[in-house]
Motif scaffolding. Structure first.
Motif, PDB file in Angstrom:
ATOM      1  N   TYR A  88      -0.752  -4.873  -2.448  1.00 34.70           N
ATOM      2  CA  TYR A  88       0.006  -5.341  -3.407  1.00 34.70           C
ATOM      3  C   TYR A  88       1.426  -5.872  -2.991  1.00 34.70           C
ATOM      4  N   TYR A  89       2.026  -6.691  -4.007  1.00 30.05           N
ATOM      5  CA  TYR A  89       3.411  -7.227  -3.394  1.00 30.05           C
ATOM      6  C   TYR A  89       4.398  -6.600  -2.744  1.00 30.05           C
ATOM      7  N   ASP A  90       4.730  -7.230  -1.610  1.00 30.08           N
ATOM      8  CA  ASP A  90       5.667  -6.742  -0.957  1.00 30.08           C
ATOM      9  C   ASP A  90       6.800  -7.692  -0.300  1.00 30.08           C
ATOM     10  N   ASN A 107       1.464 -12.581  -2.765  1.00 27.70           N
ATOM     11  CA  ASN A 107       0.988 -11.769  -3.938  1.00 27.70           C
ATOM     12  C   ASN A 107       1.604 -11.531  -5.085  1.00 27.70           C
ATOM     13  N   VAL A 108       1.933 -12.524  -6.017  1.00 29.41           N
ATOM     14  CA  VAL A 108       2.571 -12.478  -7.134  1.00 29.41           C
ATOM     15  C   VAL A 108       1.825 -11.984  -8.340  1.00 29.41           C
ATOM     16  N   PHE A 109       0.610 -11.798  -7.924  1.00 30.52           N
ATOM     17  CA  PHE A 109      -0.445 -11.409  -9.211  1.00 30.52           C
ATOM     18  C   PHE A 109      -0.426  -9.881  -9.302  1.00 30.52           C
ATOM     19  N   ILE A 110      -0.420  -9.096  -8.147  1.00 33.05           N
ATOM     20  CA  ILE A 110      -0.301  -7.587  -8.348  1.00 33.05           C
ATOM     21  C   ILE A 110       0.805  -7.204  -7.668  1.00 33.05           C
ATOM     22  N   GLY A 111       1.911  -6.549  -8.604  1.00 33.63           N
ATOM     23  CA  GLY A 111       3.093  -6.009  -8.220  1.00 33.63           C
ATOM     24  C   GLY A 111       3.037  -4.718  -7.682  1.00 33.63           C
ATOM     25  N   ARG A 138       5.925  -3.286 -14.002  1.00 33.21           N
ATOM     26  CA  ARG A 138       6.532  -3.665 -12.572  1.00 33.21           C
ATOM     27  C   ARG A 138       6.110  -5.039 -12.303  1.00 33.21           C
ATOM     28  N   PHE A 139       7.265  -5.703 -11.962  1.00 34.71           N
ATOM     29  CA  PHE A 139       6.877  -7.294 -11.557  1.00 34.71           C
ATOM     30  C   PHE A 139       6.721  -7.509  -9.975  1.00 34.71           C
ATOM     31  N   PRO A 140       6.227  -8.559  -9.652  1.00 27.94           N
ATOM     32  CA  PRO A 140       5.393  -9.771 -10.336  1.00 27.94           C
ATOM     33  C   PRO A 140       4.212  -9.149 -11.001  1.00 27.94           C
ATOM     34  N   ASN A 141       3.781  -9.540 -11.938  1.00 28.88           N
ATOM     35  CA  ASN A 141       2.413  -9.003 -12.748  1.00 28.88           C
ATOM     36  C   ASN A 141       1.698 -10.112 -13.503  1.00 28.88           C
ATOM     37  N   TYR A 142       1.233 -11.301 -12.752  1.00 29.67           N
ATOM     38  CA  TYR A 142       0.417 -12.249 -13.123  1.00 29.67           C
ATOM     39  C   TYR A 142      -0.833 -11.609 -13.514  1.00 29.67           C
ATOM     40  N   ASN A 189      17.198 -15.521  -4.207  1.00 27.45           N
ATOM     41  CA  ASN A 189      16.997 -14.302  -3.333  1.00 27.45           C
ATOM     42  C   ASN A 189      15.778 -14.552  -2.886  1.00 27.45           C
ATOM     43  N   PRO A 190      15.363 -14.129  -1.678  1.00 23.82           N
ATOM     44  CA  PRO A 190      14.041 -14.194  -1.147  1.00 23.82           C
ATOM     45  C   PRO A 190      12.873 -13.365  -2.070  1.00 23.82           C
ATOM     46  N   ASP A 191      13.540 -12.351  -2.384  1.00 26.52           N
ATOM     47  CA  ASP A 191      12.646 -11.371  -3.357  1.00 26.52           C
ATOM     48  C   ASP A 191      13.093 -11.592  -4.739  1.00 26.52           C
TER      49      ASP A 191
END
Length: 401
Positions: free
Chosen positions: A141-143, A150-154, A192-196, A252-254
């Protein structure tokens, strides 16, 4: 990369053949068919597909999905009337493994319940649909440092929704062959974001083995001609929580680093009319509170009353005995700011409780134009009920030839 995909396909193919042609080697020793009346089965399936893009500029369609399902289920044969009304549904628990052909998503495992009914049913072929919901775990998932694409699964754990259309072929008294078209959705409901989220579509080839010869289907509702409609007034209380896109940090990068969660609560007053053994419709008023709305106002204009909204809704429900599938469409009546869309959708399920089935617990997804706003965890109570004075004439059930 190609070698690893071929290795996974080989392993899945081995499991598929093993469960298809050698089920008796696992189960036959412990099962006495003379004592089992219910039609339990095991099913193995292979699947291949792609991911439907849910935002522009992505390359999701280029990602292949390969995997396997293992299902334990029960085929109904009409012992209860609701089974006959829904075309003898089967239901059970499914376990799924899927591998994605990229480094962003990689692998997932899922566990979900399913319920399947039929549009057309004959002795050798059935055209069926399936509803399913459960949980799915993503390994990649997103890190913000290791997997920022991976902005689809946070989050690791997500909700899973599963929809199918299938052709079921009866091969023998204990074996079925199934061709299935599958659509699924995975996301965490804005917890929890990101959550597309992601929306895989796939084709499946499955083989189902019934532990015993299937029972002859029971037909009794062809004698039912009338139904006494039931009317109900009810209220629902459904809390939840969510994150806010207003907290994105774009310099911010995140940009998802702010993890603030906001309380949401829905209070609903409504009317329901059950006009058929398996259908009911209704409508009413939603009174909602969302502390996330404070982000839409400058500090000097923030006020708790501004986070209250009201809306009118219409709803429709399917009743599978005590299990209810719910869908609704609503439009805002009052709100302090023009946030999101002017309308929203709600979908989910409830379980009816109590001797008279006036209580229920449920999970609903509230969404604006298909984008999930938050998850509602609700309690429902039908506090006033009455029946019509006259019965309703039903269309008679046509017995299968």
């Amino acid at each position: 990369m190609k070698k690893s995909i071929y290795l996974i396909l080989f392993k899945l193919g081995f499991l598929f053949i093993f469960f298809t042609f050698f089920p008796n080697s696992i189960y036959a020793k412990n099962i006495d068919s003379t004592k089992i009346k219910d039609d339990w089965y095991i099913e193995s399936a292979l699947r291949y597909g792609r991911i439907v893009p849910n935002s522009s500029g992505t390359k999701l369609w280029n990602i292949n999905v390969i995997g396997a399902d293992l299902r334990i289920g029960k085929q109904t044969f009409g012992k209860s009337e609701w089974e006959q009304w829904f075309g003898y549904p089967n239901y059970g628990l499914a376990f799924r493994y899927a591998h994605f052909s990229d480094n962003m998503l990689q692998d997932k495992i899922a566990c979900f319940w399913f319920l399947s009914g039929s549009f057309v049913d004959s002795r050798h072929l059935s055209f069926r649909y399936q509803l399913g919901s459960g949980l799915v775990y993503f390994f990649n998932y997103y890190d913000p440092f290791k997997n920022i694409e991976n902005v689809f699964i946070g989050s690791a754990l997500n909700a899973h929704i599963d929809l199918n259309l299938s052709l079921d072929f009866t091969i023998t008294k204990q074996i079925d062959l199934i061709l299935r078209a599958n659509f699924s959705h995975s996301s965490n409901g804005a917890i929890r974001f990101p959550n597309y989220g992601i929306n895989p579509i796939s084709g499946q080839l499955a083989v189902r083995y019934h532990f015993n010869e299937r029972a002859e289907k029971i037909y009794t509702i062809d004698t039912i001609k009338t139904f006494l409609p039931k009317n109900s007034l009810y209220f629902t209380l459904a809390p939840g929580f969510k994150q806010s896109k207003k907290n994105y940090v774009y310099d911010n990068p995140d940009k998802y680093r702010v993890k603030t969660k906001y309380l949401t609560t829905t209070f609903q007053l409504g009317y329901l009319r059950q006009f058929h053994p398996k259908y009911r419709f209704g409508g009413g008023i939603d009174i909602m509170y969302s502390s996330e709305l404070r982000n839409f106002f400058p500090p000097e204009k923030q006020n708790e009353w501004k986070y209250m909204t009201t809306a009118g809704f219409v709803s429709f429900e399917l009743l599978y005995n005590r299990f209810v599938v719910h869908a609704a469409l609503a439009a805002y009546i009052s709100r302090s700011a023009d946030f999101y869309e002017w309308y929203y959708e709600r979908a989910g399920f409830k379980v009816l409780l109590g001797k008279n089935r006036n209580h229920s617990l449920g999970i609903m997804l509230k969404a604006h134009a298909g984008m999930i706003d938050y998850i509602e965890w609700g309690y429902n109570f039908q506090f006033f009920n009455w029946n019509d004075k006259s019965v309703r004439i039903l269309k008679r059930f046509k017995k299968r030839v």
